[in-house]
Design an enzyme around this catalytic site. Structure first.
Site, PDB file in Angstrom:
ATOM      1  N   SER A  84       0.846  -1.187   0.000  1.00 37.11           N
ATOM      2  CA  SER A  84       0.000   0.000   0.000  1.00 37.11           C
ATOM      3  C   SER A  84       0.882   1.238   0.000  1.00 37.11           C
ATOM      4  O   SER A  84       2.106   1.144   0.113  1.00 37.11           O
ATOM      5  CB  SER A  84      -0.896   0.013   1.233  1.00 37.11           C
ATOM      6  OG  SER A  84      -0.112   0.372   2.357  1.00 37.11           O
ATOM      7  N   LYS A  85       0.223   2.378  -0.103  1.00 33.27           N
ATOM      8  CA  LYS A  85       0.950   3.651  -0.135  1.00 33.27           C
ATOM      9  C   LYS A  85       1.920   3.783   1.030  1.00 33.27           C
ATOM     10  O   LYS A  85       2.965   4.404   0.921  1.00 33.27           O
ATOM     11  CB  LYS A  85      -0.038   4.824  -0.089  1.00 33.27           C
ATOM     12  CG  LYS A  85      -0.494   5.230  -1.471  1.00 33.27           C
ATOM     13  CD  LYS A  85      -1.131   6.591  -1.429  1.00 33.27           C
ATOM     14  CE  LYS A  85      -1.684   6.933  -2.811  1.00 33.27           C
ATOM     15  NZ  LYS A  85      -2.831   7.800  -2.748  1.00 33.27           N
ATOM     16  N   ARG A  86       1.545   3.175   2.160  1.00 33.21           N
ATOM     17  CA  ARG A  86       2.395   3.274   3.347  1.00 33.21           C
ATOM     18  C   ARG A  86       3.752   2.610   3.141  1.00 33.21           C
ATOM     19  O   ARG A  86       4.690   2.852   3.870  1.00 33.21           O
ATOM     20  CB  ARG A  86       1.677   2.667   4.560  1.00 33.21           C
ATOM     21  CG  ARG A  86       0.959   3.718   5.387  1.00 33.21           C
ATOM     22  CD  ARG A  86       0.022   3.082   6.368  1.00 33.21           C
ATOM     23  NE  ARG A  86      -1.137   2.527   5.661  1.00 33.21           N
ATOM     24  CZ  ARG A  86      -1.698   1.383   5.952  1.00 33.21           C
ATOM     25  NH1 ARG A  86      -1.238   0.628   6.920  1.00 33.21           N
ATOM     26  NH2 ARG A  86      -2.746   0.952   5.268  1.00 33.21           N
TER      27      ARG A  86
END
Ligand code: GLU
Length: 474
Positions: A248-250
């Site tokens: 994910s973006k994280r």
């Protein structure tokens, strides 16, 4: 055979979407079919034209060309609403007037009983009188599509094989349009819209991430209800981070733009993305172009389990791709990066020779900035360079070399002549060749690391930079 990518322009092109695009593209090219694009821009608040632009630009950069003008979903809203009307007219969908507060209360009580949250279909069979009451109360309504609990839904997934879902696991009657005032139809929602559009575009195979499995079950019911033919489905495994969770973006770098900015090549990205979920047939190399893989691509070799993102492998592939570029191709990739640094480039021959010299040590295109820097900018003397210049005889031999070059300037072209000058400069200073070479490296590059010394010296000599740099040490 027609496939499509249906990105939502609510962010830049994510590697997961790009990998889905690649599998669609490979399948289309393998089957001689068409690869189409549909921009799912119905979320008015989150969709932005700059994201559409970024997505198209990213696909283009990757070489995943599409076959027709992209379709904009927001332009087809009337057709989506007609489909909803048709379902309402046939009694397969209905208006649900439950308020947000009522729905919340329902979910809370399910939670208390330890049940999974679902809509309890409470407004499925309202009488005209009950409806009138809600109207008088001024309630708004969503439209819901009926899903029978006992319905079983099956399809043969190209990746996952036979799939079975039960209606009761789909969360109750499904909302197909947003809340709108009484008698109106609000904005149509994802599942309804996708089915209408895929049918309109004549999509034969829907290839997308496995996070859409439950949507597929719902969509099959909608195809049936709308009397449309059901496409074949292929659900690709998710891309996982090093902890085994969905990337994910994280996780930092996930957008194609970021990979590009870091110096990854389109070729390596496509190669690596294909390996994320697809396994190479025996006897085939792990390094390939998308053209090569499109000849052998099939869903039989797409894995069911998630694919872990492996930076080492991507870096290795990127290095391989760069090393196999022709000098001209690599120069064309590096040139804009060099110009962006504000460097003035000498003629193409000089640039080609520099590219040849650096090529074997580049893993990222951006390595070609740092490694080219000492050829364009006077280097700063590093600790190891300084130490070398402190060795006995180092400065003396450099002084000799400088004087000899003043007398008979070497233009960097005849390597033998260069070596000769170096040798007699060493001899007359009484310094060994080893120290001479190392000191020359320190004077030219400011440090002891770098490419082949004679080629480096030759390039710098061709632009007169060698004498310039030597002069500061005499
Ligand atoms: N817009 C959806 C997404 O980006 C499309 C999914 C699909 O392929 O149907 O996830």
């Amino acid at each position: 055979m027609r496939v499509r990518l249906a990105p939502s322009p609510t962010g830049t092109l994510h590697i997961g979407t790009a990998r889905t695009a690649l599998f669609n593209w490979l399948f289309a090219r393998h089957e001689d079919g068409q690869f189409l694009l549909r921009i799912e821009d119905t979320d008015k608040e989150r969709s932005k034209p700059e994201f559409t632009e970024n997505i198209l630009e990213g696909l283009n950069w990757l070489g995943l060309n599409w076959d027709q003008e992209p379709i904009l979903q927001s332009k087809r809203i009337q057709e989506h609403q007609s489909a909803i009307k048709a379902l309402l007219n046939r009694g397969l969908a209905y208006r649900c007037y439950a308020t947000e507060a009522e729905l919340e209360e329902m979910r809370e009580s399910q939670k208390k009983k330890g049940e999974a949250p679902r809509y309890d279909n409470r407004h499925r069979d309202l009488s005209p009188k009950e409806e009138l009451k809600f109207k008088e109360e001024g309630r708004s309504a969503v439209v819901r599509f009926q899903i029978e609990d006992q319905r079983s839904i099956t399809w043969n997934d190209l990746v996952r094989g036979p799939m079975h879902w039960q209606g009761r696991d789909l969360g109750g009657d499904m909302v197909i349009s947003r809340r709108a005032p009484f008698d109106e139809i609000g904005d149509p929602l994802y599942n309804l819209v996708v089915v209408t559009d895929d049918a309109h575009m004549g999509i034969t195979h829907v290839i997308r991430g496995e996070d859409h499995l439950s949507n597929t079950a719902k969509q099959i019911l909608l195809y049936e209800a709308l009397g449309l033919s059901i496409p074949t489905f292929a659900h690709t495994p998710l891309i996982l981070n090093s902890e085994g969770r969905k990337l994910s973006k994280r996780d930092g770098v996930t957008s194609i733009t970021q990979f590009r900015e870091l110096g990854y090549t389109a070729e390596a990205m496509c190669n690596y993305m294909a390996l994320l979920g697809w396994s190479v047939p025996e006897g085939m190399d792990e390094k390939f172009s998308i053209k090569e893989i499109s000849k052998v691509f099939s869903f039989n070799r797409v894995n069911k389990s998630g694919a872990k993102f492996d930076w080492d492998k991507l870096n290795w592939l990127n290095g391989q791709v760069i090393h196999e570029f022709t000098t001209e191709d690599l120069f064309n990739q590096l040139k804009p990066l060099w110009i962006h640094q504000g460097w003035e480039l000498p003629g193409p021959e000089w640039c080609f020779d520099l590219v040849e010299l650096l090529k074997p040590s580049l893993n990222l295109l951006n390595d070609g900035i740092d490694q080219a820097r000492p050829f364009f900018e006077t280097p700063i003397l590093q600790v190891d360079g300084q130490k070398q210049l402190g060795e006995d005889g180092a400065l003396e031999v450099l002084r000799n070399l400088f004087n000899n070059l003043e007398k008979e300037p070497w233009d960097g072209l005849n390597a033998n002549r260069g070596k000769e000058i170096l040798k007699f400069s060493a001899k007359s200073a009484g310094v060994k060749m080893g120290i001479t070479m190392k000191s020359l490296r320190a004077a030219l590059l400011g440090q002891m690391q770098g490419p082949d010394l004679l080629s480096t010296w030759s390039l710098l000599a061709r632009v007169g930079e060698d004498r310039n740099r030597l002069s500061s040490f005499i």
